[in-house]
Write an enzyme that holds these catalytic residues in place. Sequence first.
Site, PDB file in Angstrom:
ATOM      1  N   ASP A 216       0.846  -1.192   0.000  1.00  0.00           N
ATOM      2  CA  ASP A 216       0.000   0.000   0.000  1.00  0.00           C
ATOM      3  C   ASP A 216       0.879   1.238   0.000  1.00  0.00           C
ATOM      4  O   ASP A 216       2.102   1.151   0.099  1.00  0.00           O
ATOM      5  CB  ASP A 216      -0.903   0.000   1.245  1.00  0.00           C
ATOM      6  CG  ASP A 216      -0.096  -0.024   2.537  1.00  0.00           C
ATOM      7  OD1 ASP A 216       0.263   1.077   3.026  1.00  0.00           O
ATOM      8  OD2 ASP A 216       0.231  -1.116   3.048  1.00  0.00           O
TER       9      ASP A 216
ATOM     10  N   ASP B   9       0.668   3.633   2.378  1.00  0.00           N
ATOM     11  CA  ASP B   9       0.480   4.243   3.687  1.00  0.00           C
ATOM     12  C   ASP B   9      -0.646   5.278   3.573  1.00  0.00           C
ATOM     13  O   ASP B   9      -1.557   5.108   2.750  1.00  0.00           O
ATOM     14  CB  ASP B   9       1.797   4.839   4.216  1.00  0.00           C
ATOM     15  CG  ASP B   9       1.823   4.924   5.744  1.00  0.00           C
ATOM     16  OD1 ASP B   9       1.587   3.884   6.387  1.00  0.00           O
ATOM     17  OD2 ASP B   9       2.069   6.007   6.278  1.00  0.00           O
TER      18      ASP B   9
END
Length: 290
Positions: free
Chosen positions: A209, A211
């Site tokens: 991802d 973040d």
Amino acid sequence: MTSYLGVIGGSGLYQIDGLQHPEWVTVDTPWGAPSDQILTGMLGDTYMAFLPRHGRGHVHSPSTVPYRANIDALKRIGATDIVSVSACGSFREDMAPGDFVIVDQFIDRTFAREKSFFGQGCVAHVSVAHPTCPRLGAACAEAARAAGVTVHDSGTYLAMEGPQFSTLAESKMYRDSWGADVIGMTNMPEAKLAREAELCYASVAMITDYDSWHPDHGEVDVTQIIATLLGNAGKARDMVARLPALLGSEDRGPCQHGCDRALEHAILTAPDARDPALVARLDAVAGRVL
């Protein structure tokens, strides 16, 4: 020194493909029980040991992983090289979900973990200026590329305590002010302990991802992470399966980067002032110099 490859598998990596003569073994350590039993076997001509960092079924949080017991157990059964595989978030647009990063630097923001095998009664200071082994990291990069992964050859890993993900303010600070590239919760104190145990250590961070800093992706969501993990896990297993051919099973001699001699001048406590009980606990980790 003949290579014996240890793999610490993080979220998403719970097995090793192609392992011959597999056996789960229990390893007792003076630092308590490791996260799980260790899966041992052979990949080609290379001895191999696999330890699921969070335990099978994911029972340990990042803060409760028994890091000292894990490193001691791998050293105790003969591991010379440790490849750490873990999930992480990215602070860089070009380090996208699905990519792997060969971590070569850390910023340690953990605070609730025991970070050293040494202490009162036997004091030691090892250098972690360069906390990973370039030889081992390069082999991981080559193996990952052969497995079809987009690989970044270096990166700084921000280790946070967790288990919560970052606030938006923290994410922006780590990215913009501190210059971190990826963020995770488990590589510290693991890397420091591996250095104290004189083990070559490489960290492969699998990006899941962006973040919370990324304006187009919003906050971190566990379902999103799991979906990316499932894609990464097969690539990680393929990478690990390719490592023995790259590392070789023959005697390679001392580590050219000094990982296996990290304690050479690190212990400061005079022999007659050392705590015998602590020295006994250090038999696997520091027996070479004690």
